[in-house]
Enzyme design. Structure first.
Site, PDB file in Angstrom:
ATOM      1  N   SER A 251       0.991  -1.460  -0.443  1.00  0.00           N
ATOM      2  CA  SER A 251      -0.182   0.109   0.010  1.00  0.00           C
ATOM      3  C   SER A 251       0.442   0.959  -0.123  1.00  0.00           C
ATOM      4  CB  SER A 251      -1.094  -0.260   0.948  1.00  0.00           C
ATOM      5  OG  SER A 251      -0.881   1.138   1.611  1.00  0.00           O
TER       6      SER A 251
ATOM      7  N   TYR B  42      -1.886  -0.687  10.410  1.00  0.00           N
ATOM      8  CA  TYR B  42      -2.484  -1.169   8.388  1.00  0.00           C
ATOM      9  C   TYR B  42      -1.152  -0.678   8.495  1.00  0.00           C
ATOM     10  CZ  TYR B  42      -3.703  -1.036   4.217  1.00  0.00           C
ATOM     11  OH  TYR B  42      -3.775  -1.715   2.482  1.00  0.00           O
TER      12      TYR B  42
HETATM   13  N1  LIG Z   1      -8.698  -0.738  -1.566  1.00  0.00           N
HETATM   14  C1  LIG Z   1      -8.001  -0.647  -1.350  1.00  0.00           C
HETATM   15  O1  LIG Z   1      -7.411   0.459  -0.977  1.00  0.00           O
HETATM   16  C2  LIG Z   1      -5.716  -0.917  -1.058  1.00  0.00           C
HETATM   17  C3  LIG Z   1      -4.800   0.266  -1.113  1.00  0.00           C
HETATM   18  C4  LIG Z   1      -3.959  -0.436  -1.181  1.00  0.00           C
HETATM   19  C5  LIG Z   1      -3.967  -2.049  -0.865  1.00  0.00           C
HETATM   20  N2  LIG Z   1      -4.266  -2.690  -0.449  1.00  0.00           N
HETATM   21  C6  LIG Z   1      -4.440  -3.868  -0.369  1.00  0.00           C
HETATM   22  O2  LIG Z   1      -5.472  -4.992  -1.278  1.00  0.00           O
HETATM   23  C7  LIG Z   1      -4.880  -5.944  -1.010  1.00  0.00           C
HETATM   24  C8  LIG Z   1      -7.224  -6.806  -1.726  1.00  0.00           C
HETATM   25  O3  LIG Z   1      -7.349  -5.604  -0.682  1.00  0.00           O
HETATM   26  P1  LIG Z   1      -8.953  -5.245  -0.850  1.00  0.00           P
HETATM   27  O4  LIG Z   1      -9.345  -4.040  -0.770  1.00  0.00           O
HETATM   28  O5  LIG Z   1      -9.389  -5.829  -2.144  1.00  0.00           O
HETATM   29  O6  LIG Z   1      -9.872  -6.186  -0.124  1.00  0.00           O
HETATM   30  P2  LIG Z   1     -11.527  -7.010   0.090  1.00  0.00           P
HETATM   31  O7  LIG Z   1     -12.220  -6.919  -1.126  1.00  0.00           O
HETATM   32  O8  LIG Z   1     -12.047  -6.427   1.050  1.00  0.00           O
HETATM   33  O9  LIG Z   1     -10.535  -8.478  -0.547  1.00  0.00           O
HETATM   34  C9  LIG Z   1      -9.694  -8.292   0.810  1.00  0.00           C
HETATM   35  C10 LIG Z   1      -9.958 -10.210   0.344  1.00  0.00           C
HETATM   36  O10 LIG Z   1      -9.276 -10.575   1.719  1.00  0.00           O
HETATM   37  C11 LIG Z   1      -9.806 -11.583   2.039  1.00  0.00           C
HETATM   38  N3  LIG Z   1      -8.553 -12.354   3.287  1.00  0.00           N
HETATM   39  C12 LIG Z   1      -9.115 -11.684   4.291  1.00  0.00           C
HETATM   40  N4  LIG Z   1      -8.244 -11.727   5.385  1.00  0.00           N
HETATM   41  C13 LIG Z   1      -8.293 -13.165   5.179  1.00  0.00           C
HETATM   42  C14 LIG Z   1      -7.058 -14.376   6.252  1.00  0.00           C
HETATM   43  N5  LIG Z   1      -6.597 -13.727   6.621  1.00  0.00           N
HETATM   44  N6  LIG Z   1      -6.990 -15.313   5.163  1.00  0.00           N
HETATM   45  C15 LIG Z   1      -7.344 -15.079   3.732  1.00  0.00           C
HETATM   46  N7  LIG Z   1      -8.485 -14.258   2.621  1.00  0.00           N
HETATM   47  C16 LIG Z   1      -8.059 -13.502   3.616  1.00  0.00           C
HETATM   48  C17 LIG Z   1     -11.208 -11.334   1.767  1.00  0.00           C
HETATM   49  O11 LIG Z   1     -12.166 -12.347   2.063  1.00  0.00           O
HETATM   50  P3  LIG Z   1     -12.643 -13.196   3.608  1.00  0.00           P
HETATM   51  O12 LIG Z   1     -13.448 -11.555   4.104  1.00  0.00           O
HETATM   52  O13 LIG Z   1     -14.092 -13.958   3.184  1.00  0.00           O
HETATM   53  O14 LIG Z   1     -11.079 -14.137   4.055  1.00  0.00           O
HETATM   54  C18 LIG Z   1     -11.491 -11.107   0.303  1.00  0.00           C
HETATM   55  O15 LIG Z   1     -11.249 -12.256  -0.220  1.00  0.00           O
HETATM   56  C19 LIG Z   1      -4.987  -5.854   0.752  1.00  0.00           C
HETATM   57  O16 LIG Z   1      -3.895  -6.375   1.371  1.00  0.00           O
HETATM   58  C20 LIG Z   1      -4.885  -4.858   0.406  1.00  0.00           C
HETATM   59  O17 LIG Z   1      -4.438  -4.047   2.012  1.00  0.00           O
HETATM   60  C21 LIG Z   1      -6.539  -1.979  -0.625  1.00  0.00           C
END
Ligand SMILES: NC(=O)c1ccc[n+]([C@@H]2O[C@H](COP(=O)([O-])OP(=O)(O)OC[C@H]3O[C@@H](n4cnc5c(N)ncnc54)[C@H](OP(=O)(O)O)[C@@H]3O)[C@@H](O)[C@H]2O)c1
Length: 246
Positions: free
Chosen positions: A140, A153
C-alpha cells in the site's frame, strides 16, 4: 504441449485479488482462489474461470497456510506464482493512539505480515521447481506516506515492503519477489468507512494527476507486468494515479 502455469492468489474472493485471478486466468494460467470466510463468492469466482479451484483457509493460521499451499500442489502438481493479497485493516484515525490498541496491531500483523510470510515459506520449495517463479505482495502507498486507514495497517505494509526486499535478496535466481503498492482502490474495503471513502475519493479526484480512484483492474495490470518482468526483483511498484507526487 507445455503445462499451464499455476497461480495462487490469497484473498481472491473479491476486490483486487479477484481481479488478479481473472487477469491471470485470461493469460491461460490455472488459478487457486482463496479466502478465509467468503466461501460462496470464492467458489463462484473459481467456477467462472476456465481452470480454477477454490481453497478456503485463513492465511494467518499456520496450519491453514500449509494446507492452502498443499491443496494447490494436490490440485495442479506445481506452483509458479504466489500473490500475497489477503489483507485486513481497522479504520482508526492516526491521532487515536488508544484506538490503535495492541489487539488491533496483532490482528493486522497476523494477516498482513505473518500471513504473507508463512504462505511464502510454505510455497518456496514448490516455486523453486517452477523455472520462472514470482512472488508478488500487495502492499500500500501507506507504507511510505504518513496516511492510511490506521497506523498499525501502514506499518504492516512497510514491513511487507521490507520483507519483499529481503526475500528477493535471498530467493534469486530461482524466484523473483516484488510488491505492488496501490493508492485508494474502489473495493468492498470501504463499505465500513463511508465518510472516509467519500472525502478521500473527492480529494483524489480533485488533486491527483489521473483524477480518479483506482480500480482492482489497475492493480491486476501491475501484477501481470511484474510476472513478465524477468529482470525485476526486490522492487515495489506504486499504482496510485500519481498521488505520491502531489
Ligand atoms: N482497497 C484499497 O484501497 C487498497 C489500497 C492499498 C492496498 N490494498 C490491499 O489490497 C489487498 C486486497 O484488498 P481489497 O481492497 O481488494 O479488499 P477486499 O475486497 O475486502 O478483499 C480482501 C480479500 O482478502 C480475504 N481475506 C481477508 N482476510 C483473510 C485471511 N486472513 N485469509 C485469507 N483471506 C483473507 C477476503 O475474504 P474473506 O474476508 O472472506 O476471508 C477477501 O477475499 C489487501 O492486502 C489490502 O491491504 C487495498
Amino acid at each position: 504441449m507445455t503445462e499451464s502455469r499455476v497461480a495462487l492468489i490469497t484473498g481472491s474472493s473479491s476486490g483486487i485479488g479477484a481481479a488478479v485471478a481473472r487477469r491471470l486466468a485470461d493469460e491461460g494460467m490455472r488459478i487457486v482462489v482463496n479466502s478465509a470466510r467468503s466461501e460462496a463468492a470464492g467458489k463462484e469466482l473459481a467456477s467462472s474461470l476456465p481452470d480454477a479451484v477454490y481453497v478456503k483457509g485463513d492465511v494467518a493460521d499456520p496450519a491453514d497456510a500449509q494446507r492452502i499451499v498443499q491443496a494447490t500442489i494436490d490440485a495442479y502438481g506445481r506452483l509458479d506464482v504466489l500473490v500475497n493479497n489477503a489483507g485486513t485493516t481497522r479504520f482508526i484515525p492516526l491521532n487515536d493512539l488508544e484506538g490503535a490498541d495492541i489487539s488491533a496491531w496483532r490482528e493486522i500483523f497476523d494477516v498482513n505480515v505473518f500471513g504473507a510470510w508463512q504462505l511464502t515459506a510454505a510455497a518456496v520449495p514448490h516455486l523453486r521447481a517452477s523455472g520462472s517463479a514470482s512472488v508478488i505482495n500487495i502492499s500500500s502507498v501507506s507504507a511510505t506516506r504518513a496516511l492510511g486507514s490506521s497506523i498499525p495497517y501502514a506499518v504492516s505494509k512497510a514491513a511487507l515492503n521490507h520483507m519483499t526486499r529481503l526475500l528477493a535478496s535471498q530467493l534469486g535466481p530461482d524466484i523473483r519477489v516484488n510488491a505492488v503498492a496501490p493508492g485508494l482502490v474502489d473495493t468492498a474495503w470501504y463499505a465500513e468507512a463511508d465518510e472516509v471513502w467519500e472525502s478521500s475519493r473527492d480529494w483524489i479526484t480533485a488533486n491527483t494527476p489521473l483524477k480518479r480512484v483506482g480500480t482492482p483492474e489497475d492493480v491486476s495490470e501491475a501484477v501481470h507486468f511484474l510476472i513478465r518482468a524477468t529482470y525485476t526483483t526486490g522492487d515495489v511498484i506504486t499504482v496510485d494515479g500519481g498521488r505520491h507526487i502531489v
